[in-house]
Scaffold this motif. Structure first.
Motif, PDB file in Angstrom:
ATOM      1  N   VAL A 162      13.525  -1.490  -3.322  1.00 57.81           N
ATOM      2  CA  VAL A 162      14.471  -1.976  -4.331  1.00 57.81           C
ATOM      3  C   VAL A 162      14.784  -0.863  -5.327  1.00 57.81           C
ATOM      4  O   VAL A 162      15.951  -0.630  -5.688  1.00 57.81           O
ATOM      5  N   LEU A 163      13.732  -0.150  -5.774  1.00 57.32           N
ATOM      6  CA  LEU A 163      13.954   0.933  -6.741  1.00 57.32           C
ATOM      7  C   LEU A 163      14.843   2.025  -6.161  1.00 57.32           C
ATOM      8  O   LEU A 163      15.639   2.645  -6.885  1.00 57.32           O
ATOM      9  N   GLU A 201       0.835  -1.198   0.000  1.00 58.81           N
ATOM     10  CA  GLU A 201       0.000   0.000   0.000  1.00 58.81           C
ATOM     11  C   GLU A 201       0.875   1.254   0.000  1.00 58.81           C
ATOM     12  O   GLU A 201       0.551   2.257  -0.656  1.00 58.81           O
ATOM     13  N   GLN A 202       1.988   1.196   0.705  1.00 60.63           N
ATOM     14  CA  GLN A 202       2.901   2.338   0.727  1.00 60.63           C
ATOM     15  C   GLN A 202       3.499   2.580  -0.654  1.00 60.63           C
ATOM     16  O   GLN A 202       3.679   3.729  -1.078  1.00 60.63           O
ATOM     17  N   ASP A 203       3.785   1.501  -1.391  1.00 60.40           N
ATOM     18  CA  ASP A 203       4.299   1.649  -2.757  1.00 60.40           C
ATOM     19  C   ASP A 203       3.257   2.310  -3.649  1.00 60.40           C
ATOM     20  O   ASP A 203       3.594   3.159  -4.504  1.00 60.40           O
ATOM     21  N   GLU A 226       7.603   0.331 -17.236  1.00 52.11           N
ATOM     22  CA  GLU A 226       8.923   0.949 -17.061  1.00 52.11           C
ATOM     23  C   GLU A 226       9.447   0.708 -15.650  1.00 52.11           C
ATOM     24  O   GLU A 226      10.627   0.404 -15.452  1.00 52.11           O
ATOM     25  N   GLU A 227       8.557   0.798 -14.640  1.00 51.28           N
ATOM     26  CA  GLU A 227       8.966   0.556 -13.252  1.00 51.28           C
ATOM     27  C   GLU A 227       9.342  -0.913 -13.038  1.00 51.28           C
ATOM     28  O   GLU A 227      10.308  -1.218 -12.326  1.00 51.28           O
ATOM     29  N   ARG A 240      12.435 -13.658   3.548  1.00 55.32           N
ATOM     30  CA  ARG A 240      12.628 -12.224   3.775  1.00 55.32           C
ATOM     31  C   ARG A 240      11.783 -11.453   2.762  1.00 55.32           C
ATOM     32  O   ARG A 240      11.706 -11.819   1.582  1.00 55.32           O
ATOM     33  N   THR A 241      11.166 -10.369   3.226  1.00 59.18           N
ATOM     34  CA  THR A 241      10.288  -9.581   2.361  1.00 59.18           C
ATOM     35  C   THR A 241      10.725  -8.118   2.370  1.00 59.18           C
ATOM     36  O   THR A 241      10.982  -7.544   3.438  1.00 59.18           O
ATOM     37  N   VAL A 242      10.818  -7.544   1.171  1.00 59.61           N
ATOM     38  CA  VAL A 242      11.134  -6.115   1.025  1.00 59.61           C
ATOM     39  C   VAL A 242      10.075  -5.487   0.132  1.00 59.61           C
ATOM     40  O   VAL A 242       9.319  -6.182  -0.552  1.00 59.61           O
TER      41      VAL A 242
END
Length: 708
Positions: free
Chosen positions: A249-250, A64-66, A78-79, A242-244
């Motif tokens: 990452v970007l 949700e933050q993304d 593109e992302e 592990r979760t990111v």
């Protein structure tokens, strides 16, 4: 052999367990238990210990933050391309892309499509309703479909399918399988082998074999197992890996070591994306705890495959249908045995509860070893079988009590008639043979079957023989009681015959108790009556009660308890033994328990001698109660006799030598024994002259002894 088998399979325990098993197996085919079995599966999954996060995996979640940071609900092409570039630059091993890209999400579609078409280590997705990105090799695409059970919970993983020719997705392998196979080929040089034996499909990866999920595996009944499915062996309730976040990452906020040589799974984890699925961990919860995004479930499947191949983590296994029926029958048999053997309600409840704990605990232990066996069925089967046997036993015992009550009424009438005939014709008849004249010789065959081997006892009533049953395998030992009628008058013989038959029928029922000899047969031969009973190897209590030797109080209490427990059964059937004395209490050699022998009513047909050492009016002087000596025995007349045995054991005196106070009628014995006040009070009440002041039931005495 056939007779033994017939006896075995007509026992209530066997019959009940088989019938309950058949009934529950039939109900299971109607899928009535499947719901409960699946819920039990979920509960065991929740209670199983979690494994740590799989170090080979990294999940990149679109949160949700993304969405708030990127200002759109799905990443653009593109992302995605930028994300893939960063992951590959950090030397990821394989990437799973759980975003549909059948429709371009500009800008950047052409560049992303080129990357997907040229890089074989990136696995995009398709589904039964959605095509993959155009121009891709179907072997480098994985379908994202996750099969749901009827309750919308994902417990299975679909690994392979054979798509329809016109299906939008032509990939035969799931996203998780495509990723896992590339990783195994790259790191361990392992290639898949799919074999088929009959209807059984197998996937072999190295030394590990994945079996195709049977339709009736575990708690399933005719499950839709199309394609190649396995049971999903979730790794953990909390974190499979592990979760990111996508933007981390970007924005280069992820440690490159977290990516290097890892399988990276990219997908939506934001609840607003509506890809949150039910798992076994969500069952029974009111909130969303236990629900997982689709990409996380794919990660669990990847981890299950890799852990099974590389870490030797057990693969879920099941027992075949015949094994499940045997498993069910075993527990219904245990339930039936508990209901059959245990009579006390509290003990029955504890035993049943213990069996359930053992069943549930055993099933959970099996589950922790990756085995799934039905549990709801055996639980119901155990309870149903135990309850059915308890109901049957209660009903059967009621019928027995009613039957004995009728027989006792007939017995009393017959005894009264017998006494009347004896008064008319005298206590003995000149026609009656003396016992000595009619004694069979050793080796003589009675009823063309029972071979006399030894005379065990004799008296005014006749004889007791040890004999061999020549018509049973091995000619086992048995006891034959030879009863001689007091008169040969036809009327007397007819009445005696009736009493003998009634007594035999009563003994037949009482012989079901494990501490009363079983009646094997009864017959009449040459106007003589014979009872054939089970042979009890041991010695009579009279051998232990030696004149001048006092037994310890603890020993006496043990004897009282032993006999009282048998009397509870006898008196519950409204039967009076009538001749409780040390010589009629056998100490069985096999278990050292006391067996009650030689019930006395049938002795009414025999001549009586006047010596005090012999039976008088069915009862023995020194033990028989006053009312019994007057010809009016009651149930607690047996209690009086047992009380006298207790006093005899404590004092070391012959029971006939123990006198009563002429004023109070109380036995005079306390000064001749070392005994506690508690036990003395019990014995004095047991031996009360007045039967109304005596204990009325054996159960009362057992309760009093428990308080000592």
């Amino acid at each position: 052999m056939f007779a033994g088998a017939k006896k075995l399979f007509t026992q209530p325990v066997i019959v009940t367990s088989v019938l309950v098993t058949i009934m529950l197996a039939g109900v299971q085919r109607l899928r009535l238990f499947e719901y409960f079995e699946l819920k039990v599966f979920d509960q065991m999954m929740q209670r199983r210990a979690d494994l740590p996060p799989d170090p080979r995996l990294l999940i990149v979640g679109f949160t949700e933050q993304d969405i708030q940071e990127l200002k759109h609900s799905t990443p653009t092409d593109e992302e995605l391309d930028r994300l893939l570039d960063k992951l590959q630059s950090n030397q990821s091993r394989v990437i799973a892309l759980d975003f549909f890209r059948d429709i371009p999400q500009e800008p950047g579609h052409a560049k992303l499509l080129n990357r997907l078409q040229t890089n074989k280590k990136i696995i995009p997705i398709c589904s039964t309703t959605t095509s993959p990105p155009p121009g891709l090799d179907a072997n480098n695409v994985g379908f994202a479909d996750l099969p749901e059970d009827p309750d919308a919970v994902i417990r299975r993983a679909l690994l392979f399918v054979n798509p329809e020719p016109k299906a939008p997705c032509q990939s035969q392998q799931s996203l998780a399988v495509a990723v896992a196979l590339k990783y195994l080929a790259d790191t361990a040089k392992i290639q898949p082998q799919i074999t088929q034996t009959g209807d059984a499909l197998q996937l072999k990866l190295g030394k590990t074999v994945f079996q195709r999920l049977p339709q009736d595996a575990g708690g399933y009944v005719e499950a839709d197992n199309g394609g190649f499915q396995i049971l999903l062996n979730y790794r953990s309730f909390h974190n499979v890996a592990r979760t990111v976040s996508f933007t981390d990452v970007l924005n280069n906020k992820v440690n490159p070591d977290w990516v290097k040589d890892k399988i990276v799974l990219i997908g939506a984890t934001a609840p607003s994306k509506q890809d949150i699925r039910n798992t076994p961990y969500a069952t029974g919860r009111q909130d969303n705890a236990g629900k997982m995004p689709g990409i996380v479930i794919h990660a669990h499947i990847v981890s299950e495959i890799l852990s099974g191949v590389l870490d030797q983590r057990p693969i879920f296994w099941y027992i075949p249908e015949w094994g499940e029926i045997t498993w069910l029958w075993g527990w219904t048999l245990i339930g039936a045995l508990i209901g059959w053997k245990i009579k006390h309600p509290l003990v029955l409840g504890l035993a049943g509860g213990g069996a359930l704990v053992f069943l549930i605990g055993g099933s959970f232990i099996i589950f922790n070893q990756a085995g799934w066996v039905p549990l709801a069925q055996p639980v119901i089967g155990l309870i149903a079988a135990a309850g059915s046997v308890v109901v049957y036993t209660a009903y059967s015992e009621k019928l027995q009590r009613d039957k004995i009550a009728n027989q006792i009424q007939e017995q009393e009438k017959t005894i009264d008639l017998l006494k009347s005939l004896l008064r008319e014709g005298g206590a003995t008849s000149n026609e009656a043979k003396s016992p000595v004249d009619s004694q069979p010789q050793s080796g003589q065959l009675l009823n063309n079957r029972y071979k006399v081997s030894q005379v065990l006892g004799s008296g005014g009533f006749g004889y007791t023989y040890l004999a061999d049953d020549t018509k049973r395998p091995g000619s086992p030992k048995c006891v034959v009681k030879h009863l001689q009628p007091a008169q040969k008058d036809p009327r007397f013989l007819e009445v005696a015959r009736r009493l003998f038959r009634v007594e035999a029928e009563i003994l037949e029922i009482l012989g079901h108790h494990k501490r009363i000899p079983q009646l094997l047969a009864y017959f009449e031969e040459n106007q003589q009556f014979y009872l054939v009973q089970e042979y009890i190897k041991g010695h009579c209590l009279q051998d232990e009660l030696i004149v001048g030797k006092r037994l310890e109080e603890a020993e006496v209490i043990k004897i009282l308890r032993d006999v009282l427990k048998v009397l509870v059964f006898v008196h519950d059937h409204n039967v009076i033994h009538r001749d409780i004395k040390p010589s009629n209490l056998m100490r069985r050699e096999t278990d050292n328990r006391i067996v009650l022998i030689d019930f006395g009513a049938v002795k009414q047909i025999q001549p009586h001698q006047e010596e005090e050492s012999l039976t008088v009016a069915v009862g023995t002087l020194g033990y028989a109660s006053p009312e019994q000596l007057m010809g009016q025995p009651r149930l607690n007349s047996d209690i009086h006799a047992l009380g006298m045995i207790g006093v005899q054991a404590l004092t070391g005196k012959n029971a006939k030598e123990i006198e009563r106070d002429p004023q109070t009628t109380v036995l005079i014995w306390r000064d001749k024994a070392q005994v506690s006040d508690g036990l003395a009070a019990i014995l004095e009440r047991m031996t009360s002259f007045d039967y109304l002041r005596r204990y009325q039931t054996a159960k009362e005495i057992l309760e009093e002894l428990d308080k000592l």
